[in-house]
Each structure stands twice: as structure tokens, then as C-alpha cells.
Enzyme design. Structure first.
Site, PDB file in Angstrom:
ATOM      1  N   THR A  18     -26.530 -11.113   8.863  1.00 42.56           N
ATOM      2  CA  THR A  18     -27.262 -10.924   7.608  1.00 42.56           C
ATOM      3  C   THR A  18     -26.356 -10.327   6.531  1.00 42.56           C
ATOM      4  O   THR A  18     -25.683  -9.323   6.775  1.00 42.56           O
ATOM      5  CB  THR A  18     -28.473  -9.980   7.853  1.00 42.56           C
ATOM      6  OG1 THR A  18     -29.241 -10.551   8.905  1.00 42.56           O
ATOM      7  CG2 THR A  18     -29.323  -9.809   6.607  1.00 42.56           C
ATOM      8  N   CYS A  70      -3.573   4.627   7.613  1.00 42.19           N
ATOM      9  CA  CYS A  70      -3.698   4.355   9.046  1.00 42.19           C
ATOM     10  C   CYS A  70      -2.492   4.866   9.810  1.00 42.19           C
ATOM     11  O   CYS A  70      -2.522   4.901  11.028  1.00 42.19           O
ATOM     12  CB  CYS A  70      -3.976   2.887   9.327  1.00 42.19           C
ATOM     13  SG  CYS A  70      -3.146   1.790   8.274  1.00 42.19           S
ATOM     14  N   SER A  73     -10.745  -5.618   0.335  1.00 38.73           N
ATOM     15  CA  SER A  73     -11.807  -4.665   0.704  1.00 38.73           C
ATOM     16  C   SER A  73     -12.326  -3.975  -0.545  1.00 38.73           C
ATOM     17  O   SER A  73     -11.534  -3.451  -1.335  1.00 38.73           O
ATOM     18  CB  SER A  73     -11.243  -3.565   1.619  1.00 38.73           C
ATOM     19  OG  SER A  73     -10.974  -4.050   2.897  1.00 38.73           O
ATOM     20  N   ALA A  74     -13.658  -3.895  -0.670  1.00 42.94           N
ATOM     21  CA  ALA A  74     -14.259  -3.298  -1.872  1.00 42.94           C
ATOM     22  C   ALA A  74     -13.932  -1.817  -2.039  1.00 42.94           C
ATOM     23  O   ALA A  74     -13.809  -1.323  -3.153  1.00 42.94           O
ATOM     24  CB  ALA A  74     -15.776  -3.475  -1.818  1.00 42.94           C
ATOM     25  N   HIS A  75     -13.753  -1.090  -0.917  1.00 42.41           N
ATOM     26  CA  HIS A  75     -13.585   0.369  -1.042  1.00 42.41           C
ATOM     27  C   HIS A  75     -12.253   0.760  -1.667  1.00 42.41           C
ATOM     28  O   HIS A  75     -12.041   1.910  -2.026  1.00 42.41           O
ATOM     29  CB  HIS A  75     -13.736   1.052   0.323  1.00 42.41           C
ATOM     30  CG  HIS A  75     -12.608   0.826   1.284  1.00 42.41           C
ATOM     31  ND1 HIS A  75     -11.575   1.718   1.433  1.00 42.41           N
ATOM     32  CD2 HIS A  75     -12.340  -0.189   2.142  1.00 42.41           C
ATOM     33  CE1 HIS A  75     -10.738   1.285   2.355  1.00 42.41           C
ATOM     34  NE2 HIS A  75     -11.170   0.120   2.802  1.00 42.41           N
ATOM     35  N   ASN A  80       0.809  -1.227   0.000  1.00 43.22           N
ATOM     36  CA  ASN A  80       0.000   0.000   0.000  1.00 43.22           C
ATOM     37  C   ASN A  80       0.840   1.274   0.000  1.00 43.22           C
ATOM     38  O   ASN A  80       0.409   2.303  -0.493  1.00 43.22           O
ATOM     39  CB  ASN A  80      -0.944   0.020   1.209  1.00 43.22           C
ATOM     40  CG  ASN A  80      -0.261  -0.346   2.499  1.00 43.22           C
ATOM     41  OD1 ASN A  80       0.475  -1.335   2.574  1.00 43.22           O
ATOM     42  ND2 ASN A  80      -0.470   0.440   3.528  1.00 43.22           N
TER      43      ASN A  80
HETATM   44  N1  PLP Z   1      -4.144  -4.572   3.561  1.00 39.01           N
HETATM   45  C1  PLP Z   1      -3.665  -3.558   2.839  1.00 39.01           C
HETATM   46  C2  PLP Z   1      -2.504  -3.801   1.928  1.00 39.01           C
HETATM   47  C3  PLP Z   1      -4.255  -2.301   2.909  1.00 39.01           C
HETATM   48  O1  PLP Z   1      -3.770  -1.298   2.172  1.00 39.01           O
HETATM   49  C4  PLP Z   1      -5.364  -2.117   3.770  1.00 39.01           C
HETATM   50  C5  PLP Z   1      -5.967  -0.785   3.922  1.00 39.01           C
HETATM   51  O2  PLP Z   1      -5.309   0.224   3.892  1.00 39.01           O
HETATM   52  C6  PLP Z   1      -5.827  -3.211   4.506  1.00 39.01           C
HETATM   53  C7  PLP Z   1      -5.195  -4.423   4.376  1.00 39.01           C
HETATM   54  C8  PLP Z   1      -6.985  -3.082   5.438  1.00 39.01           C
HETATM   55  O3  PLP Z   1      -8.148  -2.749   4.738  1.00 39.01           O
HETATM   56  P1  PLP Z   1      -9.471  -2.288   5.507  1.00 39.01           P
HETATM   57  O4  PLP Z   1      -9.089  -1.115   6.357  1.00 39.01           O
HETATM   58  O5  PLP Z   1     -10.430  -1.941   4.425  1.00 39.01           O
HETATM   59  O6  PLP Z   1      -9.929  -3.452   6.322  1.00 39.01           O
END
Ligand code: PLP
Length: 386
Positions: A233, A321, A195-197, A148
Site C-alpha cells: 500500500t 552509516c 530518499s526524501a529525508h 555524501n
Molecule cells: N546514497 C547516498 C549518496 C547516501 O548519502 C545515502 C544515505 O546516506 C544513501 C544512498 C542511502 O539512503 P537511505 O539510507 O535513505 O536509503
């Protein structure tokens, strides 16, 4: 504001929004009820699972719908850490993993957490990896498909093959890969989380892929949804939107990923000319087409981010984060960067909608910010001399 922080999150794509609105208006019923309208939603839910299975290259029965990658990762480590605690079997991670992986492994495997060796670009050293797999009492290996912060790609196919040969389970965190590069059979890894977002889908919806023969494994306990693996659900509108976003991103990634990488390269070239001394992290190694992590020659990243914000560009100091957390990036530290270098790192991440003009506009803004900050600094030091 031109947004360049897509690795943190993305807006809902128009196709996902359309699919969500359609489902929330017409297919909101509980898929577990027995009247016909609910059975219809159950059928749609299972069609979504089948479509995801096709896109990811796995049997749909292995796909569990979750709230996102963090939930999936916690489920894996909680399930396996506790079950195999008595045998002392360990988890092996790359040191550049997302905190949802490192923290879940710390919590559920405690002292049985080992680290894979990586090279200076952050890629797993496959030769050393083989050695570790043979020696260690390893139960599960976990790596990202794409990082990331740096965009660095891991050889997840080779890691999965090596794990299979040694009878070790492999978890692939595909959060940054899916939607940016063709899924390319990534669903064949033992465990996959996403994660979809991150790819134009809604927040609070995600995918967990588990081995076909899994038993006594639960993300949440409660009702029998998701084969009892993840009680609660199902959010069919969210799932329909995620599948629509995934389909579109998969089509684009097959057609356009290479062209998009050249936009990023033009940008990097321009920044190099305008702010000489800038370093591109993991340059020359396989990287996501949308990501560039720059170590600026001067000034702390928080200053760069604020300055660029005022000039109309949203970029990040690192992972979302850790933004606002003044500690230097542990990803860069694991790659051998000094704390003073990583405090000058800015992460830029684009989307399918980012244009050549957006990239060039950002390069010009960086040049303007560089000049302003240099001038500000000179003024401050002159005042100090007074
Ligand atoms: N793994 C990676 C490589 C990520 O970039 C992220 C989010 O930044 C996550 C896991 C965690 O995703 P989420 O916060 O949508 O659970």
C-alpha cells in the site's frame, strides 16, 4: 545545538509537515480501494507522481514510490544481477559509492563487479571510462550524482550519454543531489534513486526511476501497486510531504545555491586562519554548496566531534552509516588519503536554513576546540614526563 549533519538526514521541513498533516487527516484512505474517497486519494497520488515527473524531467510513469534509496538500489541490482548472471555481464561502480550500492552490487553481481577509475578529487575519469565501456561486457554503470562525504559532483549527464551510446544502462544515485541542486533533468538517467529525508521530507519514503520499457522487474512482489513493480500500500501522506519538500528545495536551489556556496567558502577561509594546516577535501573541484570535509592537522575526528558537540555543534566523522565505525573512510582511501589522514576527517553539511552566523559560530568553535585540545595534550605530555 546547531546542526551541521544534513547529509546524514534532515528534519521535516515546515511545508512537508503541513502537507503530511493535511494528507494524514484527510487523505489516509487506501488508494487501491474503489469507493469515491479512495479514488480521490488515488487521483492525488497520481498528481504527486506527475509533479515529480515535471520536477525531475521524466515521464511520470517511470517513477516508482519506495521506502528510500537503499530499497531502490537493491531492487535494481537484484533484478539485473540475477537476470543477467548467465551471460556474465558486469556492473561498473565508482569506488566512492555509498555502501547500499557497493554491497548490493557485491551481493547480486558477486565477482562481476568492476571499478571505475577516479581522479584525486573522486571524480570519474571520463577518458578511462570510455575505454572501459568499450572493452568490458558491462550491463550497468552506477555512480552518485554527489558524494555524501565530500560533496564532490560527478558528471552524471556525460556518464549517461556515454552509457546510452554503448547500450549500457546507467544508475544515478541522486540521494545527495536532489533538494540541494536543481534537478536539471536528472530523471532522464535510466535509473535514479533518492530518499526524501535527505531534503526535508519524511524518513521511509523515496523515489526509484526505471526505464520506460522495463519488464519482469520487482522491488517487492505482492499486490499490483506501482504497476506491480513495488507491491504494498502506497504511503500517500509521506509522498505528499516528499513532493512539498522537493518543490520548496527546488525553488531554493535555483535561487540560492551560489550564495550558499560563498557562506561555506567564508567558513573554510576562517578555519584555515584559525587552525593552520587544515585540508579541504576536493577543494577546487565541483562540490555541493552545503558540504565540506576537513582533514584536521591534529587529533582524531571522534575527539573533534565530541568536543564540538560539547560546544553546541553537531558534525560528523564521515557518512552517518560509518560514524562510530573506527575504520578509516573508504571514500578517502579510494582518493589516495592515508588512514591516519582520514582518521582526522570531519564532515560538515548545512541546509537552506543554516545562516552566516551558524557557519561563523562553527568556525569559532573549531578554533576554541583546537586551543583546548592542544592545551590538554600539552598538559598530558607534561604529566607523562613527571
Ligand atoms: N546514497 C547516498 C549518496 C547516501 O548519502 C545515502 C544515505 O546516506 C544513501 C544512498 C542511502 O539512503 P537511505 O539510507 O535513505 O536509503
Amino acid at each position: 545545538m546547531t546542526y551541521f549533519d544534513y547529509n546524514a538526514t534532515s528534519p521535516l521541513s515546515p511545508v512537508a509537515r503541513q502537507a503530511w498533516l493535511e494528507a494524514v487527516d484527510n487523505s489516509w484512505q487506501n488508494p487501491s480501494s474503489v469507493y469515491r474517497e479512495s479514488v480521490r486519494v488515488r487521483v492525488l497520488l497520481e498528481k504527486s507522481r506527475e509533479r515529480l515527473g515535471e520536477l525531475l524531467g521524466c515521464d511520470p510513469s517511470r517513477i516508482i514510490f519506495t521506502s528510500g534509496a537503499t530499497e531502490g538500489v537493491n531492487a535494481i541490482f537484484a533484478g539485473y544481477g540475477r537476470k543477467f548472471a548467465a551471460g556474465g555481464r558486469s556492473v561498473l561502480l565508482s569506488p566512492t559509492e555509498h555502501p547500499c550500492v557497493t554491497e548490493a552490487a557485491k551481493r547480486f553481481f558477486a565477482g562481476r563487479r568492476g571499478w571505475l577509475r577516479i581522479d584525486s578529487a573522486g571524480q570519474v575519469d571520463l577518458e578511462a571510462f570510455w575505454g572501459m565501456l568499450e572493452q568490458e561486457k558491462c550491463l550497468i554503470v552506477s555512480t552518485m550524482a554527489a558524494n555524501n562525504e565530500t560533496g564532490l559532483l560527478q558528471p552524471w549527464g556525460e556518464i549517461q550519454d556515454a552509457c546510452s551510446q554503448q547500450g549500457v544502462l546507467y544508475h544515478c544515485d541522486a540521494s545527495q543531489w536532489i533538494g540541494k541542486l536543481p534537478a536539471d533533468g536528472i530523471g532522464q538517467c535510466d535509473f535514479v534513486t533518492a530518499s526524501a529525508h535527505k531534503f526535508g521530507g519524511p524518513k521511509g519514503v523515496g523515489i526509484l526511476i526505471v526505464p520506460a520499457d522495463i519488464y519482469d522487474f520487482h522491488s517487492f512482489v505482492g499486490g499490483p501497486q506501482e504497476r506491480g513493480i513495488r507491491a504494498g500500500t502506497e504511503d500517500y501522506p509521506g509522498i505528499a510531504a516528499m513532493v512539498a519538500a522537493f518543490e520548496e528545495a527546488e525553488r531554493l536551489s535555483k535561487a540560492e545555491a551560489t550564495g550558499r556556496a560563498s557562506l561555506r567558502e567564508q567558513f573554510e577561509g576562517r578555519v584555515n586562519e584559525q587552525a593552520p594546516g587544515v585540508r579541504i577535501v576536493a577543494d577546487g573541484s565541483p562540490r555541493l554548496w552545503n558540504t565540506t570535509l576537513l582533514i584536521m592537522p591534529r587529533f582524531e575526528n571522534t575527539r573533534w566531534v565530541r568536543k564540538l558537540d560539547r560546544l553546541g555543534f553537531a558534525v560528523s566523522t564521515g557518512s552517518a552509516c560509518s560514524a562510530g565505525n573506527e575504520a578509516p573512510s573508504y571514500v578517502l582511501a579510494a582518493m589516495g588519503f592515508l588512514p591516519e589522514e582520514s582518521k582526522r576527517a570531519i564532515r560538515i553539511s548545512s541546509s537552506w536554513n543554516t545562516t552566516a552566523e551558524d557557519w561563523l559560530g562553527l568556525a569559532d568553535a573549531i578554533a576554541a576546540a583546537w586551543q583546548e585540545m592542544t592545551a590538554d595534550n600539552e598538559e598530558t605530555s607534561t604529566h607523562r614526563c613527571d
